[in-house]
Design an enzyme around this catalytic site. Structure first.
Site, PDB file in Angstrom:
ATOM      1  N   LYS A   1      10.680   3.305 -25.867  1.00 13.25           N
ATOM      2  CA  LYS A   1      10.724   4.408 -24.891  1.00 13.25           C
ATOM      3  C   LYS A   1      11.536   5.538 -25.508  1.00 13.25           C
ATOM      4  CE  LYS A   1       9.169   2.130 -21.085  1.00 13.25           C
ATOM      5  NZ  LYS A   1       8.131   2.621 -20.201  1.00 13.25           N
TER       6      LYS A   1
ATOM      7  N   ASP B   1       8.450  -5.824 -20.727  1.00 13.23           N
ATOM      8  CA  ASP B   1       7.655  -4.747 -20.128  1.00 13.23           C
ATOM      9  C   ASP B   1       6.382  -4.469 -20.934  1.00 13.23           C
ATOM     10  OD1 ASP B   1       7.370  -2.707 -18.124  1.00 13.23           O
ATOM     11  OD2 ASP B   1       7.864  -1.209 -19.640  1.00 13.23           O
TER      12      ASP B   1
ATOM     13  N   SER C   1     -13.751   9.903 -33.902  1.00 14.37           N
ATOM     14  CA  SER C   1     -12.939  10.342 -32.764  1.00 14.37           C
ATOM     15  C   SER C   1     -13.838  10.381 -31.548  1.00 14.37           C
ATOM     16  CB  SER C   1     -12.362  11.740 -33.013  1.00 14.37           C
ATOM     17  OG  SER C   1     -11.375  11.655 -33.990  1.00 14.37           O
TER      18      SER C   1
ATOM     19  N   ARG D   1       5.156  -2.914   4.691  1.00 14.68           N
ATOM     20  CA  ARG D   1       6.149  -3.011   5.780  1.00 14.68           C
ATOM     21  C   ARG D   1       6.306  -1.703   6.529  1.00 14.68           C
ATOM     22  NH1 ARG D   1      10.415  -6.141   2.188  1.00 14.68           N
ATOM     23  NH2 ARG D   1      10.079  -4.214   1.088  1.00 14.68           N
TER      24      ARG D   1
ATOM     25  N   LYS E   1      -8.461  -1.131 -21.404  1.00 18.44           N
ATOM     26  CA  LYS E   1      -8.575   0.112 -22.185  1.00 18.44           C
ATOM     27  C   LYS E   1      -9.822   0.068 -23.073  1.00 18.44           C
ATOM     28  CE  LYS E   1      -3.697   1.356 -22.121  1.00 18.44           C
ATOM     29  NZ  LYS E   1      -3.655   2.615 -21.398  1.00 18.44           N
TER      30      LYS E   1
ATOM     31  N   HIS F   1       1.287  -6.585 -23.024  1.00 16.04           N
ATOM     32  CA  HIS F   1       0.274  -5.657 -23.538  1.00 16.04           C
ATOM     33  C   HIS F   1       0.016  -5.852 -25.043  1.00 16.04           C
ATOM     34  CE1 HIS F   1       0.709  -3.960 -19.677  1.00 16.04           C
ATOM     35  NE2 HIS F   1       1.605  -3.022 -19.931  1.00 16.04           N
TER      36      HIS F   1
ATOM     37  N   ALA G   1       0.803  -1.231   0.000  1.00 16.94           N
ATOM     38  CA  ALA G   1       0.000   0.000   0.000  1.00 16.94           C
ATOM     39  C   ALA G   1       0.828   1.269   0.000  1.00 16.94           C
ATOM     40  CB  ALA G   1      -0.924   0.000   1.205  1.00 16.94           C
TER      41      ALA G   1
ATOM     42  N   GLN H   1      -4.670   5.249 -27.571  1.00 18.84           N
ATOM     43  CA  GLN H   1      -4.382   6.434 -26.765  1.00 18.84           C
ATOM     44  C   GLN H   1      -3.293   7.246 -27.437  1.00 18.84           C
ATOM     45  OE1 GLN H   1      -3.072   4.176 -23.343  1.00 18.84           O
ATOM     46  NE2 GLN H   1      -0.969   4.667 -23.769  1.00 18.84           N
TER      47      GLN H   1
HETATM   48  C1  BG6 Z   1       3.378  -0.490 -17.934  1.00 16.69           C
HETATM   49  C2  BG6 Z   1       4.847  -0.489 -18.225  1.00 16.69           C
HETATM   50  O1  BG6 Z   1       2.894  -1.801 -17.882  1.00 16.69           O
HETATM   51  O2  BG6 Z   1       2.710   0.219 -18.964  1.00 16.69           O
HETATM   52  C3  BG6 Z   1       5.379   0.925 -18.368  1.00 16.69           C
HETATM   53  O3  BG6 Z   1       5.527  -1.153 -17.168  1.00 16.69           O
HETATM   54  C4  BG6 Z   1       4.564   1.713 -19.363  1.00 16.69           C
HETATM   55  O4  BG6 Z   1       6.735   0.911 -18.757  1.00 16.69           O
HETATM   56  C5  BG6 Z   1       3.088   1.580 -19.067  1.00 16.69           C
HETATM   57  O5  BG6 Z   1       4.967   3.069 -19.272  1.00 16.69           O
HETATM   58  C6  BG6 Z   1       2.272   2.196 -20.175  1.00 16.69           C
HETATM   59  O6  BG6 Z   1       0.924   2.204 -19.827  1.00 16.69           O
HETATM   60  P1  BG6 Z   1      -0.066   3.205 -20.559  1.00 16.69           P
HETATM   61  O7  BG6 Z   1      -1.394   2.818 -20.034  1.00 16.69           O
HETATM   62  O8  BG6 Z   1       0.352   4.585 -20.166  1.00 16.69           O
HETATM   63  O9  BG6 Z   1       0.101   2.969 -22.009  1.00 16.69           O
END
Ligand code: BG6
Length: 501
Positions: A335, A244, A399, A47, A191, A249, A13, A371
């Site tokens: 990134k 990541d 849109s 903790r 999303k 995703h 938390a 997005q």
């Molecule tokens: C997370 C990643 O799962 O998703 C991040 O660990 C990334 O690195 C993020 O920035 C992106 O999420 P969103 O919803 O902003 O596209």
């Protein structure tokens, strides 16, 4: 119908994820009436030795920091009345005994009036502590109410680092909880436009005959961020962009774009189809991969100077089935690029026997922008308005900001947390009106164990080659499109640059 007491326990938390995602999502659910003060209590566990009020102050600070909430301080205070805090370590009997005692006190006071007790444990924690935390929950904190109810756990990615570690983790947790009790979050599944994908594909006659190898040339699923790993370098360096973003995703999005029609909308039918399409993905070849690292990435003190972790990747997947044979699925994530965007681009083949070929400006493309500024648009060739017979590429544009003015699109986490304890279905009464029914958790938008396993099977060999330093990592400038080699790979895969892209 479920009624009675709901306890949401946020483990971790005092951490970043809880502060930035979990509590804000709970607050929004509270504001919309989905967390009723008469039946819900929220417990923070971590903790750090702080009091209830100290945790509330931290959450308040973060919630009010958001400019959309700045005039909601009364709502925030009311919401925080639901929050209590228990401090303890993640492997101590004492801590979890105390937590159980606090939850039980609350349940007792509520259940004497109402009914069942429901316990939702949200693990906003690093996966390394999942096994011990799950064990502690199982030993000391399960719902014991005679009146029924349930105990569920919600876990976050990264769920493992490769096939072996993920399977090990799944086995450890699977020995303690049954699959219907485990909610593996991939927030992309929450999303709005990702949730729209199946509706779009299977409720529209337009798409049914076109969605296949006869008409589609290639499909891109793209994630770009215009900032680096600021503040998260330590975590990121251990995982890299494939673990990541891409393995979870983007692959989840691919499943919904490529899967066959499920027998029904039952969560298991949908997840069965997702697994099947993943099982049809062919092994990844090195020539279908471009990796990069932005210059300056290793300046972060938490990143080793000689890091070879990719912050950019383009990976082409091939699906070996009747619908998709020969259609490249290009997954791209990076990134520190030139823009922040997540989108799906479905590029159609050229028109056969095209009589406008000499004037053509690009192929038909159907773009779903997840997005920012949710939208769907179709790139079409039309006649340029005017006296001359000239063609031009234009867009049929939906849109969301314009079409659905006044409707707030829920945050992914909000929707997914709601799914863990409420299943919305509709009951038709008198043939013309419907009432919403709240029944049980809905796992449709969560990742099933076998799905996760295949997702790791697809990427593990490549990840091992990267970890062993066998794959070249190309440097790229922050704020650029990423390595040029990625655009060359796209062109090789048959992607034709369209006007305005
Ligand atoms: C997370 C990643 O799962 O998703 C991040 O660990 C990334 O690195 C993020 O920035 C992106 O999420 P969103 O919803 O902003 O596209």
């Amino acid at each position: 119908l479920e009624s009675g007491c709901l306890s949401i326990i946020v483990l971790g938390a005092s951490g970043d994820l809880a502060k930035k995602k979990t509590f804000p999502a709970l607050f929004n659910l509270y504001r919309q009436g989905f967390l009723h003060p008469g039946e819900v209590h929220i417990f923070g566990y971590a903790r750090t030795k702080i009091s209830d009020d100290e945790l509330r102050d931290r959450i308040r600070g973060y919630l009010l920091h958001d400019k959309d909430n700045s005039d909601l301080s009364e709502d925030v205070s009311e919401f925080l009345q639901l929050v209590k805090y228990v401090s303890g370590s993640y492997d101590s009997k004492e801590g979890f005994d105390l937590l159980d005692q606090k939850i039980a006190e609350h349940e007792f006071s509520k259940n004497s009036r109402e009914g069942t007790s429901r316990r939702l444990f949200y693990l906003a924690l690093p996966p390394s502590v999942y096994p011990s935390v799950c064990k502690m929950i199982k030993l000391y904190c399960m719902n014991k109410s005679d009146l029924g109810g349930w105990t569920r756990i919600v876990v976050e990615k990264p769920f493992g680092k490769d096939l072996e570690s993920a399977e090990h983790l799944s086995t450890q947790i699977g020995e303690l909880f049954d699959e219907p009790q485990i909610y593996r979050i991939d927030h992309y599944l929450g999303k709005e436009l990702v949730q729209n994908l199946l509706v779009l594909r299977f409720a529209n006659r337009f798409f049914l005959p076109l969605w296949n190898r006869d008409n589609i040339a290639n499909i891109q699923i793209v994630f770009r961020e215009d900032f680096g790993t600021e503040g998260r370098g330590g975590y990121f360096d251990e995982y890299g962009i494939i673990r990541d973003i891409i393995q979870n995703h983007l692959l989840q999005v691919l499943c919904l774009v490529a899967m066959e029609k499920p027998v029904s909308l039952k969560p298991e039918h949908i997840r069965d189809e997702k697994v099947k399409v993943l099982q049809s993905v062919l092994p990844i070849k090195d020539e279908d991969v471009v990796l990069g690292q932005y210059e300056g990435y290793t300046d972060d003190p938490t990143v080793p100077d000689n890091s070879k972790t990719p912050t950019f990747a383009t990976v082409i997947l091939h699906i070996h089935n009747e619908r998709w044979e020969g259609v490249p699925f290009i997954l791209k994530a990076g990134k520190a690029l030139n823009s922040r965007k997540a989108e799906i681009r479905v590029q159609f083949k050229d028109v056969p026997g095209d009589i406008y070929k000499c004037q053509r400006q690009g192929r038909n493309e159907f773009v779903i922008r997840l997005q920012p500024r949710e939208a769907m648009y179709m790139k079409l060739t039309v006649k340029q308005p005017g006296l001359e017979m000239q063609t031009v590429q234009s867009e049929l544009d939906l849109s969301y900001g314009q079409r659905y003015q006044g409707i707030t699109i829920p945050e992914a986490y909000e929707r997914l947390i709601l799914d863990t304890y409420v299943f919305m279905t509709y009951c038709v009464i008198f043939l013309c009106s419907t009432i919403p029914l709240r029944i049980r958790g809905d796992q449709q938008h969560f990742v099933r164990r076998d799905e996760l396993k295949v997702a790791w099977e697809i990427f593990t060999p490549l990840l091992h080659r990267i970890d062993n330093g066998e794959m070249p990592i190309i440097p790229y400038k922050p704020g650029s499109r990423g390595p040029e080699a990625a655009d060359e790979l796209l062109a090789k895969a048959g992607y034709v640059q369209t006007h305005g892209y």
